[in-house]
Motif scaffolding. Structure first.
Motif, PDB file in Angstrom:
ATOM      1  N   LEU A 248       0.826  -1.213   0.000  1.00 33.05           N
ATOM      2  CA  LEU A 248       0.000   0.000   0.000  1.00 33.05           C
ATOM      3  C   LEU A 248       0.859   1.262   0.000  1.00 33.05           C
ATOM      4  O   LEU A 248       0.488   2.275  -0.595  1.00 33.05           O
ATOM      5  CB  LEU A 248      -0.945   0.002   1.204  1.00 33.05           C
ATOM      6  CG  LEU A 248      -2.035  -1.074   1.186  1.00 33.05           C
ATOM      7  CD1 LEU A 248      -2.790  -1.091   2.506  1.00 33.05           C
ATOM      8  CD2 LEU A 248      -2.987  -0.847   0.023  1.00 33.05           C
ATOM      9  N   ARG A 249       2.005   1.213   0.662  1.00 34.11           N
ATOM     10  CA  ARG A 249       2.928   2.362   0.692  1.00 34.11           C
ATOM     11  C   ARG A 249       3.858   2.374  -0.506  1.00 34.11           C
ATOM     12  O   ARG A 249       4.671   3.276  -0.656  1.00 34.11           O
ATOM     13  CB  ARG A 249       3.768   2.330   1.976  1.00 34.11           C
ATOM     14  CG  ARG A 249       2.991   2.709   3.201  1.00 34.11           C
ATOM     15  CD  ARG A 249       3.862   2.894   4.440  1.00 34.11           C
ATOM     16  NE  ARG A 249       5.224   2.455   4.327  1.00 34.11           N
ATOM     17  CZ  ARG A 249       5.771   1.463   5.005  1.00 34.11           C
ATOM     18  NH1 ARG A 249       5.046   0.775   5.852  1.00 34.11           N
ATOM     19  NH2 ARG A 249       7.033   1.132   4.861  1.00 34.11           N
ATOM     20  N   GLN A 250       3.757   1.360  -1.337  1.00 35.03           N
ATOM     21  CA  GLN A 250       4.576   1.201  -2.536  1.00 35.03           C
ATOM     22  C   GLN A 250       6.070   1.165  -2.197  1.00 35.03           C
ATOM     23  O   GLN A 250       6.875   1.884  -2.769  1.00 35.03           O
ATOM     24  CB  GLN A 250       4.253   2.287  -3.562  1.00 35.03           C
ATOM     25  CG  GLN A 250       2.825   2.209  -4.030  1.00 35.03           C
ATOM     26  CD  GLN A 250       2.539   3.141  -5.188  1.00 35.03           C
ATOM     27  OE1 GLN A 250       3.377   3.892  -5.642  1.00 35.03           O
ATOM     28  NE2 GLN A 250       1.318   3.068  -5.678  1.00 35.03           N
ATOM     29  N   THR A 251       6.400   0.324  -1.234  1.00 37.94           N
ATOM     30  CA  THR A 251       7.790   0.087  -0.858  1.00 37.94           C
ATOM     31  C   THR A 251       8.037  -1.416  -0.840  1.00 37.94           C
ATOM     32  O   THR A 251       7.096  -2.211  -0.853  1.00 37.94           O
ATOM     33  CB  THR A 251       8.120   0.668   0.530  1.00 37.94           C
ATOM     34  OG1 THR A 251       7.260   0.071   1.503  1.00 37.94           O
ATOM     35  CG2 THR A 251       7.970   2.180   0.557  1.00 37.94           C
ATOM     36  N   ALA A 252       9.292  -1.781  -0.829  1.00 39.53           N
ATOM     37  CA  ALA A 252       9.676  -3.198  -0.754  1.00 39.53           C
ATOM     38  C   ALA A 252      10.994  -3.305  -0.006  1.00 39.53           C
ATOM     39  O   ALA A 252      11.718  -2.322   0.152  1.00 39.53           O
ATOM     40  CB  ALA A 252       9.808  -3.794  -2.147  1.00 39.53           C
TER      41      ALA A 252
ATOM     42  N   LEU B  25      17.387  -3.129   2.889  1.00 44.26           N
ATOM     43  CA  LEU B  25      16.955  -1.735   2.720  1.00 44.26           C
ATOM     44  C   LEU B  25      15.487  -1.739   2.329  1.00 44.26           C
ATOM     45  O   LEU B  25      15.015  -2.649   1.646  1.00 44.26           O
ATOM     46  CB  LEU B  25      17.732  -1.044   1.593  1.00 44.26           C
ATOM     47  CG  LEU B  25      19.204  -0.772   1.796  1.00 44.26           C
ATOM     48  CD1 LEU B  25      19.822  -0.330   0.477  1.00 44.26           C
ATOM     49  CD2 LEU B  25      19.387   0.306   2.849  1.00 44.26           C
ATOM     50  N   VAL B  26      14.777  -0.684   2.706  1.00 49.67           N
ATOM     51  CA  VAL B  26      13.426  -0.481   2.229  1.00 49.67           C
ATOM     52  C   VAL B  26      13.525   0.523   1.083  1.00 49.67           C
ATOM     53  O   VAL B  26      14.091   1.605   1.246  1.00 49.67           O
ATOM     54  CB  VAL B  26      12.507   0.057   3.352  1.00 49.67           C
ATOM     55  CG1 VAL B  26      11.113   0.338   2.806  1.00 49.67           C
ATOM     56  CG2 VAL B  26      12.425  -0.939   4.496  1.00 49.67           C
ATOM     57  N   VAL B  27      13.011   0.140  -0.076  1.00 54.37           N
ATOM     58  CA  VAL B  27      13.124   0.977  -1.273  1.00 54.37           C
ATOM     59  C   VAL B  27      11.740   1.234  -1.849  1.00 54.37           C
ATOM     60  O   VAL B  27      10.783   0.507  -1.582  1.00 54.37           O
ATOM     61  CB  VAL B  27      14.020   0.301  -2.341  1.00 54.37           C
ATOM     62  CG1 VAL B  27      15.442   0.138  -1.845  1.00 54.37           C
ATOM     63  CG2 VAL B  27      13.451  -1.023  -2.776  1.00 54.37           C
ATOM     64  N   ALA B  28      11.648   2.296  -2.654  1.00 54.52           N
ATOM     65  CA  ALA B  28      10.397   2.590  -3.369  1.00 54.52           C
ATOM     66  C   ALA B  28      10.175   1.501  -4.413  1.00 54.52           C
ATOM     67  O   ALA B  28      11.104   1.128  -5.127  1.00 54.52           O
ATOM     68  CB  ALA B  28      10.469   3.954  -4.025  1.00 54.52           C
ATOM     69  N   ALA B  29       8.987   0.998  -4.474  1.00 52.07           N
ATOM     70  CA  ALA B  29       8.648  -0.063  -5.436  1.00 52.07           C
ATOM     71  C   ALA B  29       7.193   0.104  -5.834  1.00 52.07           C
ATOM     72  O   ALA B  29       6.302  -0.532  -5.275  1.00 52.07           O
ATOM     73  CB  ALA B  29       8.881  -1.437  -4.821  1.00 52.07           C
ATOM     74  N   PRO B  30       6.935   0.969  -6.798  1.00 54.26           N
ATOM     75  CA  PRO B  30       5.549   1.180  -7.231  1.00 54.26           C
ATOM     76  C   PRO B  30       4.904  -0.108  -7.680  1.00 54.26           C
ATOM     77  O   PRO B  30       5.535  -0.971  -8.304  1.00 54.26           O
ATOM     78  CB  PRO B  30       5.680   2.169  -8.387  1.00 54.26           C
ATOM     79  CG  PRO B  30       7.009   2.795  -8.222  1.00 54.26           C
ATOM     80  CD  PRO B  30       7.875   1.776  -7.538  1.00 54.26           C
TER      81      PRO B  30
END
Length: 131
Positions: free
Chosen positions: A55-59, A121-126
């Motif tokens: 939902l936050r578009q992270t991975a 790491l937590v990264v942006a992942a749309p």
């Protein structure tokens, strides 16, 4: 004398009830921790994200960009859950558990202590839109 005897019996019943309640709290805490790990570890190991991350578009990825896998997911979530669960009934335990997660506030890479230990790491992942 009679009042002292009644007080002693009431105190014994109270101690017995507290002992049973402490056991129930411990069991509930362990069940909650286990359910949390059952939700967090497989979803992160398989897809790299939980529902909230989706939902936050992270991975979550390894620091080298590779897939987290089971080992990374277990280390990433077991550390804070174990700390918080093992020390749950004390204020220092809660502070230590939350502090390990909030470590990212002072880290240059924005990694929590659990991320540093798991080398993640937590990264942006749309999330891609399905046609």
């Amino acid at each position: 004398r009679r009042a002292t005897k009644v007080d002693r019996q009431a105190a014994e019943r109270l101690i017995d009830a507290q002992s049973k309640l402490n056991t129930l709290v411990l069991v509930a805490t362990l069940i909650g921790a286990l359910l949390g790990l059952i939700y967090l570890v497989p979803s992160t190991a398989i897809t790299g994200r939980t529902l909230g991350m989706r939902l936050r578009q992270t991975a979550v990825v390894r620091v080298d960009g590779s897939h987290v896998g089971w080992g990374g997911a277990i280390v990433r979530f077991l550390v804070p859950v174990a700390i918080t669960t093992s020390l749950f009934l004390s204020l220092p335990g809660l502070l230590l558990g939350f502090g390990s997660v909030l470590f990212w506030l002072w880290d240059p890479n924005r990694q929590g202590l659990h991320d540093r230990l798991a080398r993640t790491l937590v990264v942006a992942a749309p999330v891609s839109k399905r046609p």
